[in-house]
Motif scaffolding. Structure first.
Motif, PDB file in Angstrom:
ATOM      1  N   LEU A 240      33.113  33.461  47.038  1.00  0.00           N
ATOM      2  CA  LEU A 240      34.550  33.231  46.935  1.00  0.00           C
ATOM      3  C   LEU A 240      35.246  33.896  48.118  1.00  0.00           C
ATOM      4  CD1 LEU A 240      34.978  34.007  43.126  1.00  0.00           C
ATOM      5  CD2 LEU A 240      34.394  31.824  44.214  1.00  0.00           C
ATOM      6  N   LEU A 241      36.030  33.122  48.855  1.00  0.00           N
ATOM      7  CA  LEU A 241      36.707  33.611  50.054  1.00  0.00           C
ATOM      8  C   LEU A 241      38.198  33.317  49.928  1.00  0.00           C
ATOM      9  CD1 LEU A 241      34.153  32.182  52.657  1.00  0.00           C
ATOM     10  CD2 LEU A 241      34.245  34.523  51.751  1.00  0.00           C
TER      11      LEU A 241
ATOM     12  N   LEU B  65      44.649  31.670  29.941  1.00  0.00           N
ATOM     13  CA  LEU B  65      45.312  31.662  28.634  1.00  0.00           C
ATOM     14  C   LEU B  65      45.000  30.396  27.860  1.00  0.00           C
ATOM     15  CD1 LEU B  65      48.810  33.284  29.193  1.00  0.00           C
ATOM     16  CD2 LEU B  65      46.749  34.273  28.213  1.00  0.00           C
ATOM     17  N   GLU B  66      44.604  29.346  28.561  1.00  0.00           N
ATOM     18  CA  GLU B  66      44.172  28.139  27.873  1.00  0.00           C
ATOM     19  C   GLU B  66      43.082  27.460  28.694  1.00  0.00           C
ATOM     20  OE1 GLU B  66      47.713  25.797  27.426  1.00  0.00           O
ATOM     21  OE2 GLU B  66      47.669  25.068  29.498  1.00  0.00           O
ATOM     22  N   GLY B  67      42.289  26.640  28.005  1.00  0.00           N
ATOM     23  CA  GLY B  67      41.188  25.957  28.660  1.00  0.00           C
ATOM     24  C   GLY B  67      39.924  26.795  28.662  1.00  0.00           C
ATOM     25  N   LYS B  68      38.883  26.279  29.281  1.00  0.00           N
ATOM     26  CA  LYS B  68      37.618  27.007  29.333  1.00  0.00           C
ATOM     27  C   LYS B  68      36.933  26.814  30.680  1.00  0.00           C
ATOM     28  CE  LYS B  68      34.873  23.350  27.099  1.00  0.00           C
ATOM     29  NZ  LYS B  68      33.953  23.029  25.981  1.00  0.00           N
ATOM     30  N   ALA B  69      36.166  27.828  31.047  1.00  0.00           N
ATOM     31  CA  ALA B  69      35.354  27.792  32.252  1.00  0.00           C
ATOM     32  C   ALA B  69      33.897  27.928  31.840  1.00  0.00           C
ATOM     33  CB  ALA B  69      35.753  28.924  33.203  1.00  0.00           C
ATOM     34  N   GLU B  70      33.056  27.044  32.355  1.00  0.00           N
ATOM     35  CA  GLU B  70      31.633  27.064  32.035  1.00  0.00           C
ATOM     36  C   GLU B  70      30.819  27.212  33.313  1.00  0.00           C
ATOM     37  OE1 GLU B  70      31.496  24.456  27.930  1.00  0.00           O
ATOM     38  OE2 GLU B  70      31.044  23.430  29.829  1.00  0.00           O
TER      39      GLU B  70
ATOM     40  N   ILE C  14      25.680  30.769  31.812  1.00  0.00           N
ATOM     41  CA  ILE C  14      26.189  32.109  32.087  1.00  0.00           C
ATOM     42  C   ILE C  14      27.569  32.250  31.451  1.00  0.00           C
ATOM     43  CG2 ILE C  14      26.881  33.728  33.908  1.00  0.00           C
ATOM     44  CD1 ILE C  14      24.868  32.198  35.715  1.00  0.00           C
ATOM     45  N   GLN C  15      27.785  33.339  30.731  1.00  0.00           N
ATOM     46  CA  GLN C  15      29.079  33.598  30.119  1.00  0.00           C
ATOM     47  C   GLN C  15      30.086  34.054  31.180  1.00  0.00           C
ATOM     48  OE1 GLN C  15      29.694  32.832  26.853  1.00  0.00           O
ATOM     49  NE2 GLN C  15      27.595  32.045  26.996  1.00  0.00           N
ATOM     50  N   GLN C  16      31.350  33.721  30.964  1.00  0.00           N
ATOM     51  CA  GLN C  16      32.378  34.032  31.961  1.00  0.00           C
ATOM     52  C   GLN C  16      32.449  35.520  32.258  1.00  0.00           C
ATOM     53  OE1 GLN C  16      36.185  32.341  30.993  1.00  0.00           O
ATOM     54  NE2 GLN C  16      37.023  32.659  33.035  1.00  0.00           N
ATOM     55  N   GLU C  17      32.264  36.365  31.235  1.00  0.00           N
ATOM     56  CA  GLU C  17      32.359  37.803  31.443  1.00  0.00           C
ATOM     57  C   GLU C  17      31.141  38.368  32.187  1.00  0.00           C
ATOM     58  OE1 GLU C  17      31.070  37.080  27.118  1.00  0.00           O
ATOM     59  OE2 GLU C  17      32.504  36.241  28.562  1.00  0.00           O
ATOM     60  N   GLU C  18      30.112  37.541  32.382  1.00  0.00           N
ATOM     61  CA  GLU C  18      28.915  37.974  33.109  1.00  0.00           C
ATOM     62  C   GLU C  18      28.836  37.388  34.520  1.00  0.00           C
ATOM     63  OE1 GLU C  18      26.594  40.160  32.035  1.00  0.00           O
ATOM     64  OE2 GLU C  18      27.903  40.517  30.311  1.00  0.00           O
ATOM     65  N   VAL C  19      29.836  36.595  34.883  1.00  0.00           N
ATOM     66  CA  VAL C  19      29.786  35.894  36.172  1.00  0.00           C
ATOM     67  C   VAL C  19      29.771  36.859  37.351  1.00  0.00           C
ATOM     68  CG1 VAL C  19      31.066  34.310  37.673  1.00  0.00           C
ATOM     69  CG2 VAL C  19      30.879  33.831  35.256  1.00  0.00           C
TER      70      VAL C  19
ATOM     71  N   ILE D 257      37.980  32.230  38.140  1.00  0.00           N
ATOM     72  CA  ILE D 257      36.639  31.724  38.444  1.00  0.00           C
ATOM     73  C   ILE D 257      35.650  32.877  38.571  1.00  0.00           C
ATOM     74  CG2 ILE D 257      35.250  30.522  40.194  1.00  0.00           C
ATOM     75  CD1 ILE D 257      37.787  28.821  40.775  1.00  0.00           C
ATOM     76  N   ALA D 258      36.106  33.985  39.167  1.00  0.00           N
ATOM     77  CA  ALA D 258      35.239  35.150  39.369  1.00  0.00           C
ATOM     78  C   ALA D 258      34.980  35.923  38.081  1.00  0.00           C
ATOM     79  CB  ALA D 258      35.863  36.084  40.404  1.00  0.00           C
ATOM     80  N   GLY D 259      35.727  35.606  37.022  1.00  0.00           N
ATOM     81  CA  GLY D 259      35.555  36.310  35.750  1.00  0.00           C
ATOM     82  C   GLY D 259      36.292  37.626  35.668  1.00  0.00           C
ATOM     83  N   SER D 260      37.116  37.941  36.671  1.00  0.00           N
ATOM     84  CA  SER D 260      37.849  39.205  36.661  1.00  0.00           C
ATOM     85  C   SER D 260      39.213  39.082  35.985  1.00  0.00           C
ATOM     86  CB  SER D 260      38.027  39.721  38.096  1.00  0.00           C
ATOM     87  OG  SER D 260      38.753  38.793  38.881  1.00  0.00           O
ATOM     88  N   MET D 261      39.603  37.869  35.639  1.00  0.00           N
ATOM     89  CA  MET D 261      40.846  37.599  34.912  1.00  0.00           C
ATOM     90  C   MET D 261      40.572  36.432  33.974  1.00  0.00           C
ATOM     91  SD  MET D 261      44.569  36.451  36.470  1.00  0.00           S
ATOM     92  CE  MET D 261      44.783  37.963  37.413  1.00  0.00           C
ATOM     93  N   MET D 262      41.163  36.461  32.789  1.00  0.00           N
ATOM     94  CA  MET D 262      40.929  35.387  31.829  1.00  0.00           C
ATOM     95  C   MET D 262      42.108  34.431  31.801  1.00  0.00           C
ATOM     96  SD  MET D 262      37.924  35.976  30.787  1.00  0.00           S
ATOM     97  CE  MET D 262      37.824  34.766  29.468  1.00  0.00           C
TER      98      MET D 262
END
Length: 207
Positions: free
Chosen positions: A153-154, A55-60, A68-73, A48-53
């Motif tokens: 995120l906590l 392997l399947e599915g997508k986060a928007e 906002i792109q995941q790598e910019e979150v 969710i934080a964008g620090s790990m990707m």
């Protein structure tokens, strides 16, 4: 910030940690991600934080009308976790000053306000390496919660905190929840996530 997870899955080597995670985290709501140790809570939080990707599915992600792109979150996130290290050669005062260079403070707070809220002001000139584990966790929480980030995120936020510090944490989050999306990972009693209106249980995503 609005976060939508669609069919998210993560695998390490040949073992799937979780699969088929579908959930929407809405602006202004707090959600608890619950599960035992090793269930994948922290891994999902890092996705969710964008620090790990995944392997399947997508986060928007979206902030108002802005996609906002995941790598910019990471630009819109503040996080507190037992596994994230502080720069322990810095003092508390220096840590607050450094954080303020990267993210502004909520409600135009000043450094003296952050120290007062932390209730660690008497230790402001002590290096963090000389803090107890509870004081370090309190430092992580005050830096994360008071940063003006729309996605908070906590991860196990009451780790190493005594009863009084857990009560301090609860008050801190309650007073700084307006207008943000908050996600709390927990395997403890509800003291960590009593303010959450929604729950996501990791055992529902084991395949």
């Amino acid at each position: 910030m609005h976060v939508s997870l669609e069919n998210i899955g993560k695998r390490f080597d040949r073992e799937w940690i979780f699969r088929g995670v579908n959930h929407v985290f809405s602006t202004g709501k707090a959600t608890a991600i619950l599960g035992a140790n090793g269930s994948g809570k922290s891994t999902l939080l890092q996705i969710i934080a964008g620090s790990m990707m995944q392997l399947e599915g997508k986060a928007e992600y979206s902030l108002g009308e802005k996609k906002i792109q995941q790598e910019e979150v990471y630009r819109y996130v503040s996080i507190a976790s037992p596994y994230l290290e502080l720069m322990e050669d810095l003092t508390l005062q220096e840590s607050i000053s450094l954080q303020g260079k990267f993210k502004s403070w909520r409600n135009a707070l000043k450094e003296k306000d952050i120290l007062e809220i932390s209730e660690l002001g008497n230790e402001k000139n002590k290096q963090l390496k000389n803090f107890s584990s509870g004081m370090k966790m309190r430092t992580k929480l005050v830096l994360a919660v008071l940063s003006d980030a729309p996605l908070l995120l906590l991860d196990e936020p009451c780790s190493n905190l005594d009863k009084n510090s857990c009560e301090w944490y609860g008050k801190l989050v309650r007073e700084n929840s307006a207008g943000r999306t908050i996600i709390v990972c927990s395997n403890q009693v509800k003291d960590e996530y009593f303010f959450c209106s929604d729950e996501l249980r990791m055992e529902n995503f084991k395949k």
